[in-house]
Enzyme design. Sequence first.
Site, short mmCIF file in Angstrom:
data_model
loop_
_atom_site.label_atom_id
_atom_site.label_comp_id
_atom_site.label_asym_id
_atom_site.label_seq_id
_atom_site.Cartn_x
_atom_site.Cartn_y
_atom_site.Cartn_z
N GLU B 65 0.81 -1.22 0.00
CA GLU B 65 0.00 0.00 0.00
C GLU B 65 0.84 1.27 0.00
O GLU B 65 0.49 2.26 -0.64
CB GLU B 65 -0.94 0.03 1.22
CG GLU B 65 -2.14 -0.89 1.10
CD GLU B 65 -1.90 -2.28 1.66
OE1 GLU B 65 -0.73 -2.58 2.01
OE2 GLU B 65 -2.86 -3.06 1.75
N HIS B 133 -11.03 -4.75 11.38
CA HIS B 133 -11.76 -4.77 10.11
C HIS B 133 -13.16 -4.16 10.25
O HIS B 133 -14.06 -4.53 9.51
CB HIS B 133 -11.91 -6.20 9.58
CG HIS B 133 -10.66 -6.79 9.00
ND1 HIS B 133 -9.55 -7.07 9.75
CD2 HIS B 133 -10.34 -7.14 7.72
CE1 HIS B 133 -8.61 -7.59 8.97
NE2 HIS B 133 -9.06 -7.64 7.74
C1 LIG Z 1 -2.13 -4.15 5.02
C2 LIG Z 1 -3.23 -5.02 4.51
N1 LIG Z 1 -3.56 -4.93 3.21
C3 LIG Z 1 -4.55 -5.71 2.71
C4 LIG Z 1 -5.20 -6.60 3.51
C5 LIG Z 1 -6.29 -7.48 2.93
N2 LIG Z 1 -5.82 -8.85 2.82
C6 LIG Z 1 -6.05 -9.74 3.79
S1 LIG Z 1 -5.34 -11.20 3.48
C7 LIG Z 1 -4.73 -10.67 2.00
C8 LIG Z 1 -3.93 -11.58 1.14
C9 LIG Z 1 -2.78 -12.12 1.88
O1 LIG Z 1 -2.04 -12.96 1.05
P1 LIG Z 1 -0.84 -13.79 1.65
O2 LIG Z 1 0.04 -12.90 2.48
O3 LIG Z 1 -0.20 -14.49 0.53
O4 LIG Z 1 -1.54 -14.79 2.65
P2 LIG Z 1 -2.63 -15.92 2.32
O5 LIG Z 1 -3.97 -15.28 2.47
O6 LIG Z 1 -2.39 -16.40 0.94
O7 LIG Z 1 -2.42 -16.95 3.36
C10 LIG Z 1 -5.09 -9.34 1.79
C11 LIG Z 1 -4.74 -8.56 0.59
C12 LIG Z 1 -4.84 -6.64 4.88
N3 LIG Z 1 -5.46 -7.45 5.75
N4 LIG Z 1 -3.84 -5.86 5.34
#
Ligand SMILES: Cc1ncc(C[n+]2csc(CCOP(=O)(O)OP(=O)(O)O)c2C)c(N)n1
Lengths: 337, 338
Positions: B65, B133
């Site tokens: 971000e 959230h």
């Molecule tokens: C700073 C932030 N940006 C966006 C999100 C929304 N978000 C939650 S999980 C996720 C994807 C995470 O992907 P990864 O780190 O690969 O973990 P996975 O869900 O695949 O286990 C996103 C974009 C968030 N929680 N925090």
Amino acid sequence: MDLSTGRRDDWERRYRLMSLMRRFEEACLEGVASGEIHGELHTAIGQEAIAAALAEHLLPGDALTSTHRNHLHAIAKGVPLVPLLAEIFEKETGLCGGHGGHMHVFSPEDRFSATGIVGASLPVALGHAYAARLEGRDAVAVAVIGDGAVNTGGFAEAMNMAGVLRLGLVVVIENNEWAISVPFSASSATPTLAERAPAYGAVGERVDGLDIDEVSAALGRAVGRARTGGGPAVVEAMCYRFRGHYEGDLDLYRDGAEKARRIAEKDPLRLAEQALDAAGLVTSERLAELAASADEEIRAALAAVRAAAQPDPRTARDHVFASGLVPANAVREETTA
Amino acid sequence: MTVTAARNINVSQATAEGLRLEMEADASVLVIGEDVAAQGGVFGSTRGLLKAFGPGRVLDTPISEMAFTGMAVGLAMEGYRPVVEIMFVDFIGVCLEQVYNAIAKIPYMSGGRVPMPVVIKTAGGSIGAAAQHSQTLWGLFAHLPGLRVVAPSNPYDSKGMIAAAVRSDDPVVFIEHKGLLLQRAADFAFGAAVPKECYDVPLDRAAVVRPGADLTLVTLSGSVRHAVAAAAAAADRGVDVEVVDLRSVVPIDWETVCGSAARTRRLLVVDEDYLGFGLSGELITGVVERLGLGALDHVARHGTPDVPVPAALSLEREIVPGADSILAAVLRAAGGTR
Ligand SMILES: Cc1ncc(C[n+]2csc(CCOP(=O)(O)OP(=O)(O)O)c2C)c(N)n1
């Protein structure tokens, strides 16, 4: 899987733990289906081998900081099952009295915490590692993150500090190939994440995250090194999440046939079963027994959790401050209606 | 312009349509964020844009971000009009630096030479998603000079306000409400009919959603529907509530708010954001400053107390305003000095 190493009872323990983790997540799915759990529940079905391997290396003095997909990591760290499940079901008897919920599980006595903010668990692990340094303890801090979190500023900053200070930080990346709908290939400038480690003075290894033996061996090297003052390490474990990003995600961004094939052919539990049975190390009857006993343990936990009450609304304003301070506008207004 | 029949569409469809029309009209408009392209946004409010405009103008980003919000600053300096999606408003912490030190301040610091026509599009609101959230945070953005802050309450406004936000030469924080994004088109009691054409809803005009004579209830975003329900229930008890949908937090439409409060002499502010140091205090003080202490018989506010939003629904209901708690607040306020 190298079945020549390890004794039969070690393998039985591993298999039972992976089964327990699978059943735990399935119990959560039951809670979603029945409406007892709400919000965006993230399960780690398909990623059990990594968490089960973690359980083999973490000591009570070690810290584990986790993410939105944290249930299995909590189990790996020894967080007791019933209060953990109760928090996910947001019950009064939950670890945090229902204040935290499934994304925010805290067990200070187990040195376990989680966050819903991607990347935010990394700097916290740095704090645990530095505390161990200050106290002359040989404890390590493990931060488990997803592949997506490696692209956050928090990763770069925490890794660099761990490198500079030679802290005992082990970053375990569960690379399940997706960050919600964005594939790993579209979000990483490097073909692997392990290769980013040397830039921070850390060692990095990529392993097959479906193979508990391989993950455990890599973790053993990383944790051992960190514990003896060797500095930070990254273990990138390749895996695949079986469910949508959260329960309710339509998961239209992944190819359905490919997903079905991966689930059928690359289930870490099935792979372990097949290998153990084929090697004649643990019979399929014994494996079934172990799975049944895990199932029984989760059934009992689920029954206990379901019998518990929702938190008393009067506790909603508790815990804002440790001192017990309640801001004036947080005092309950007596309703006249 | 031939006006076609308005359709019953939901908030995410309305926002996506507003964005699409603006992107068609102006090639300098870009949409950047996590899951905005292939997925069309986690709530669907950028759905169809990738197909219509391609991956150059609709960019799926890594979870970075700070980088992509900062990118908007450089893009704006190059003459683009970026729409940056921060999936949930709660995540603003990781890139707030670029939002308030760059986007909000550069127009001023540059002596007006560098405009920042950036939209920060994000989602707030409590839907049982716990402390990290569930926030709305418009008060946080409103506190930082240089940002317009808006939060629509229905599909019609969502389409018109996103259009106006994109066209605005000022930076706009556009806060959608998760509860509204998840609400079906048929369930909107007002603003559900959305024309196909391009239109905008001015960013500085509140709307009187329900006229009334006894009490002015000022609110916005997801609380408007609860306020309308509470007003209907209050009418059965003989209290005639005027519901004002603020739509914009910066600037506040003082004309509409003060006009209503001067007539009813009773002002109740309902705010899903944290109560302390925020919108409710600003509104009440602003009305008193403008109308004088003698103009009102009663002022009151009802909002989320300064408590993080708990996970369990039994706890969330206790602190986040809903139709029942708003009705209770209305009845308290109406009974105030009688
Ligand atoms: C700073 C932030 N940006 C966006 C999100 C929304 N978000 C939650 S999980 C996720 C994807 C995470 O992907 P990864 O780190 O690969 O973990 P996975 O869900 O695949 O286990 C996103 C974009 C968030 N929680 N925090």
